[in-house]
Design a protein around this motif. Structure first.
Motif, PDB file in Angstrom:
ATOM      1  N   ARG A 370       0.857  -1.190   0.000  1.00 22.23           N
ATOM      2  CA  ARG A 370       0.000   0.000   0.000  1.00 22.23           C
ATOM      3  C   ARG A 370       0.888   1.233   0.000  1.00 22.23           C
ATOM      4  O   ARG A 370       1.861   1.313   0.752  1.00 22.23           O
ATOM      5  N   PHE A 371       0.519   2.216  -0.852  1.00 25.58           N
ATOM      6  CA  PHE A 371       1.328   3.441  -0.933  1.00 25.58           C
ATOM      7  C   PHE A 371       0.456   4.573  -1.462  1.00 25.58           C
ATOM      8  O   PHE A 371      -0.266   4.411  -2.439  1.00 25.58           O
ATOM      9  N   HIS A 372       0.563   5.760  -0.805  1.00 22.40           N
ATOM     10  CA  HIS A 372      -0.323   6.878  -1.118  1.00 22.40           C
ATOM     11  C   HIS A 372       0.394   8.160  -1.539  1.00 22.40           C
ATOM     12  O   HIS A 372      -0.279   9.155  -1.803  1.00 22.40           O
ATOM     13  N   TYR A 373       1.733   8.184  -1.565  1.00 24.69           N
ATOM     14  CA  TYR A 373       2.478   9.442  -1.769  1.00 24.69           C
ATOM     15  C   TYR A 373       2.087  10.475  -0.721  1.00 24.69           C
ATOM     16  O   TYR A 373       2.104  11.685  -0.981  1.00 24.69           O
ATOM     17  N   ILE A 380      -1.520   2.970  -4.682  1.00 22.71           N
ATOM     18  CA  ILE A 380      -1.433   1.508  -4.684  1.00 22.71           C
ATOM     19  C   ILE A 380      -2.198   1.014  -3.459  1.00 22.71           C
ATOM     20  O   ILE A 380      -1.897   1.404  -2.332  1.00 22.71           O
ATOM     21  N   GLU A 381      -3.192   0.173  -3.662  1.00 23.34           N
ATOM     22  CA  GLU A 381      -4.014  -0.312  -2.553  1.00 23.34           C
ATOM     23  C   GLU A 381      -3.998  -1.834  -2.484  1.00 23.34           C
ATOM     24  O   GLU A 381      -4.507  -2.499  -3.393  1.00 23.34           O
ATOM     25  N   ASP A 382      -3.407  -2.363  -1.429  1.00 25.41           N
ATOM     26  CA  ASP A 382      -3.463  -3.798  -1.136  1.00 25.41           C
ATOM     27  C   ASP A 382      -3.164  -4.643  -2.376  1.00 25.41           C
ATOM     28  O   ASP A 382      -3.931  -5.538  -2.744  1.00 25.41           O
ATOM     29  N   LEU A 383      -2.032  -4.361  -3.012  1.00 29.37           N
ATOM     30  CA  LEU A 383      -1.663  -5.065  -4.244  1.00 29.37           C
ATOM     31  C   LEU A 383      -0.726  -6.220  -3.925  1.00 29.37           C
ATOM     32  O   LEU A 383       0.253  -6.055  -3.199  1.00 29.37           O
TER      33      LEU A 383
END
Length: 615
Positions: A370-373, A380-383
């Protein structure tokens, strides 16, 4: 003499090893961080400065004595009565003064100034070089570089100037009070009055100059950043005929810098003007009082000469010390402003005890990442995604789907906000960043070359590679069709020709082929292709097809492409949307499914990769 210079110049190395402690964010601690590394020469400078100051003050005492000797002693008795003292004066003037003066100068110029300046630049550059990608993305490169370049001389200048200024305050003023008291205590009054007013001027004006200096330093850095930004993007400026717009953009910064420059000079002019007035009153009052004492027979001509000449010297030195003090605080302001950028802590660091990454197979696993900047909404959500050793995977999706973000996370340009990424079962967050990136070769869409030789650019990813190996890589990348014809303004040709800033002297296709040669030579087990052939025309793309096949053989490959024909023959295609995987499978299976990939494919046509070539 050159031997002496060489010896002194090698006492302190700008590249001396230090404990790796990052520059502190507190001003006094920031100064001490660098001063402690060169404290011995600074102590030597203080010692020699002390002796030089004592000698300078003694000269005025000698002058007064000589005048008194001439007035009270007959010519034939002068050497008999005062010969030994005159010889000592001669030794001080002819031998000791030049000796300690030269020593002071050599310590300052041969040991401290260049070495300390560049020691600060080198260590701050090393620290900034370790900052994350976002640090540089959020600022002008020229502005950051300007702060590193100017912080070094400003820090050194303020320290050296402070050492020189200390002895004026301690030696000249103390000696003047002592000598004036020896002549007549009344002479101390004008001196004390002058000291009080002089200190008041410094206390009132110098803090203003320091504060405004920091503001102007920031304006200077912004101006530099804007100018460098225009030059770096000169092609865009020309393409959009935006010369006037860039002139206006820079003029705004230049006008701001000019206003802030005047803001510094106003209190400076006021301070200097008042000092001229105060100094004039001091000399006049001291002279008038001294003459009155002489008329009453209370002081000799020599003593009066001593008092007046020393007062003139103090006045002259006071102007110098005021400029030095102003310069010190101006430099401190510059250091303060530079420190605010330079001393920012690293936001992306290796964990304590991080080990080098070892890649034996090249298996990659994204586990619930998970990554939101730093934003509220997810990029990126729960990939989760697993790539087998030697598997060739293509990433497909609209702009903003998260493809490049996924690659940036694999390279650990950013830290994950959740989940983990494994390479051969090793968490990339627990290994050293350098070892991670050393195991990944990447060819990007916008290839940026260093303003160095073609050879330097090709061997950049493989330390110690030979010229012959670079030639072989260039040949495999079909770059030797243009490299022999390259020539720069310095007359260098072929592999030795410099390519210009960001490789501007080369076409997009030529830069891309050098980038491919660089990755070929690096020969990393994991390969990332981010629109790797987008800058190539069809003929060149076909020509290096074999090179790309060679590049991919035996490697784990992640390829991003908007032109689907370039990745259709990959083992597996991953279709992304809004940071999630929405489809995956082979080209054929995805077409049969008739989903998003099939829709994208139907809008495009043509082919590039031979399925048999990458099987």
């Amino acid at each position: 003499m050159n031997t002496v210079f060489s010896y002194l110049e090698n006492i302190v190395s700008p590249f001396k090893h230090h404990d790796g402690t990052p520059p502190p964010s507190d001003l006094s601690a920031f100064y001490w961080h660098f001063v402690r590394q060169i404290w011995k020469p600074l102590v030597w400078l203080m010692a020699f400065g002390f002796v030089v100051s004592i000698i300078e003050v003694a000269l005025f005492d000698y002058l007064g004595r000589i005048i008194d000797y001439l007035n009270t002693t007959s010519p034939d008795q002068l050497l008999t009565e005062h010969g030994s003292e005159l010889i000592w004066m001669l030794v001080v003037v002819v031998l000791l003064r030049p000796l300690f003066g030269a020593g002071h100068t050599m310590i300052k110029f041969q040991i401290i100034e260049p070495a300390m300046t560049n020691l600060v630049r080198w260590q701050t550059h090393k620290h900034v070089l370790g900052q994350s990608l976002s640090y540089f993305n959020n600022d002008f490169a020229g502005r950051i570089a300007n702060k590193i370049i100017q912080t070094g001389p400003s820090l050194r200048g303020s320290v050296v100037s402070l050492i020189d200024a200390i002895w004026f305050v301690l030696i000249y003023v103390t000696a003047a009070i002592y000598l004036f008291a020896g002549v007549d205590a009344w002479l101390i009054l004008p001196l004390v009055g002058w000291i009080v007013i002089y200190v008041a001027l410094l206390v009132y004006f110098v803090p203003q100059i320091k504060e405004r200096s920091a503001i102007m330093s920031e304006a200077r850095s912004s101006l530099t950043g804007r100018i460098v930004d225009s030059y770096t993007n000169i092609l865009t400026v020309k393409l959009f005929a935006a010369g006037r717009k860039e002139e206006a953009y820079t003029r705004d910064a230049l006008e701001d810098h000019t206003r802030k420059f005047y803001d510094i000079l106003r209190p400076l002019t006021q301070m200097v003007t008042l000092l001229w007035i105060v100094n004039g009153v001091f000399i006049a009052s001291l002279s008038a009082l001294g003459i009155g004492l002489w008329q009453n027979g209370l002081v000799s001509v020599g003593s009066l000469t001593l008092a007046i000449t020393l007062s003139v010297r103090i006045v002259n030195m006071s102007a110098w010390i005021m400029w030095i003090t102003t310069d010190i605080f101006e430099n401190v302001g510059t250091v303060q402003e530079g420190m605010d950028t330079i001393s920012k802590p690293h936001t992306l660091v290796d964990r304590k005890g991080a080990q080098p990454l070892t890649v034996s197979k090249g298996k990659i696993a994204f586990e619930g990442i998970r990554f939101h900047y730093g934003k509220d909404k997810g990029v990126i959500e729960d990939l989760s995604l697993q790539i087998e050793p030697g598997e060739k995977v293509g990433l497909v999706g609209r702009s903003g789907a998260g493809k490049s973000t996924l690659v940036n996370l694999l390279l650990r340009f950013y830290d994950l906000e959740g989940g983990r990424i494994l390479i051969d079962d090793q968490d990339i967050g627990a290994v050293t960043q350098d070892s991670l990136r050393a195991q990944i070769g990447m060819v990007t869409q916008d290839t940026s070359l260093l303003h160095r030789s073609v050879l330097d650019n090709i061997v950049y990813g493989r330390s110690g590679a030979s010229r012959e190996q670079a030639l072989q890589a260039a040949q495999k990348a079909h770059a030797m069709s243009f490299i022999p014809d390259l020539q720069d303004l310095g007359g260098r040709r072929g592999l030795d020709a410099h390519v210009g800033e960001r490789g501007v002297k080369l076409s997009g296709g030529q830069r891309q082929r050098i980038a491919i040669a660089r990755v070929l030579l690096k020969d990393a087990p994991i390969l990332v292709l981010d629109e790797a052939t987008s800058a190539l025309d069809s003929e060149v793309e076909a020509a290096i097809q074999e090179s790309l096949f060679d590049l991919m053989k035996g490697k784990t490959v992640i390829a991003i492409a908007h032109r689907l024909s370039t990745i259709a023959a990959m083992d597996r295609l991953i279709i992304m949307d809004q940071g999630r995987i929405i489809e995956e499978g082979s080209h054929k299976s995805l077409l049969e499914r008739g989903g998003v990939y099939a829709q994208l494919w139907n809008r495009q046509s043509g082919g590039f990769l031979d399925p048999a070539a990458v099987a």
